[in-house]
Design a protein around this motif. Sequence first.
Motif, PDB file in Angstrom:
ATOM      1  N   ARG A 160       0.868  -1.175   0.000  1.00 57.56           N
ATOM      2  CA  ARG A 160       0.000   0.000   0.000  1.00 57.56           C
ATOM      3  C   ARG A 160       0.905   1.224   0.000  1.00 57.56           C
ATOM      4  O   ARG A 160       2.080   1.154   0.388  1.00 57.56           O
ATOM      5  N   ARG A 161       0.357   2.319  -0.466  1.00 64.63           N
ATOM      6  CA  ARG A 161       1.126   3.544  -0.524  1.00 64.63           C
ATOM      7  C   ARG A 161       1.420   4.052   0.884  1.00 64.63           C
ATOM      8  O   ARG A 161       0.565   3.980   1.749  1.00 64.63           O
ATOM      9  N   ARG A 162       2.649   4.498   1.074  1.00 66.31           N
ATOM     10  CA  ARG A 162       3.001   5.053   2.376  1.00 66.31           C
ATOM     11  C   ARG A 162       2.222   6.333   2.584  1.00 66.31           C
ATOM     12  O   ARG A 162       2.039   7.118   1.647  1.00 66.31           O
ATOM     13  N   HIS A 163       1.774   6.545   3.805  1.00 69.80           N
ATOM     14  CA  HIS A 163       1.030   7.764   4.096  1.00 69.80           C
ATOM     15  C   HIS A 163       1.879   8.976   3.730  1.00 69.80           C
ATOM     16  O   HIS A 163       3.018   9.089   4.172  1.00 69.80           O
ATOM     17  N   ALA A 165       3.121   9.640   0.864  1.00 70.38           N
ATOM     18  CA  ALA A 165       4.009   9.428  -0.288  1.00 70.38           C
ATOM     19  C   ALA A 165       3.390  10.069  -1.519  1.00 70.38           C
ATOM     20  O   ALA A 165       2.174  10.038  -1.694  1.00 70.38           O
TER      21      ALA A 165
END
Length: 168
Positions: A160-163, A165
Motif C-alpha cells: 500500500r502507498r506510504r502515508h 508518499a
Amino acid sequence: MSNSLPLQAMLNARGAPLDAASAAGRRGCPLSDLRDRLRRSGLRPTRQRLSLGWLLFGRGDRHLTAEMLYDEAMRAKVPVSLATVYNTLHQFTEAGLLRQLALDGSKAYFDTNPSEHHHFFLEDEGQVLDMPDCGITVDSLPDAPEGMEIAGVEVIVRLRRRHGARQS
Ligand SMILES: [Zn+2]
C-alpha cells in the motif's frame, strides 16, 4: 528434508512455461501459433477463443480480471458478452493456459504466465505485478501432512502507498 532442494530450485527458476518459451523463440504467424496452442491444450480454436486469446496473450505477461478483458474486447470491437469472457477465462485456466490468482476475494485475477511465480499486489490500485526473479526465497516450509506433498508455493506481497508518499 528431502524435498528442500528441488523446491528451492523451482522457486528460483521463474522460467517461462513451455508454450511461452517456444512462442518467444519462434517467429511464425502469431494467429496460427495461437490456434496451435489452443489445439494442443485441447480447446477448439473458435472465433471467440481466438479473439480473446489474441487480446490476452498478444502483449506479454499480464494479470487481468474478466472485467478488464471485457473492456478490452469492447474497445477492440470483439462481440462477446461478459459471461462469455468469464467462461473463456475459466476454460483457458482449466487447459493450463492461464493461472487464476487468489489475491482479492471480490475479484478473480488471471495470469497469462501459468508457471509458478510470486506477485506484488498493490491493494489501493488493485494492480498485480510479477516479483523480480530474485525477489524472494522460501527455504523453510513445514512438512506436508501425512499422505500429501507440496505442489507449489506462491507468495503474494501486499503493498500500500506510504502515508504522505507522492504519487509517481
Ligand atoms: Zn504473474
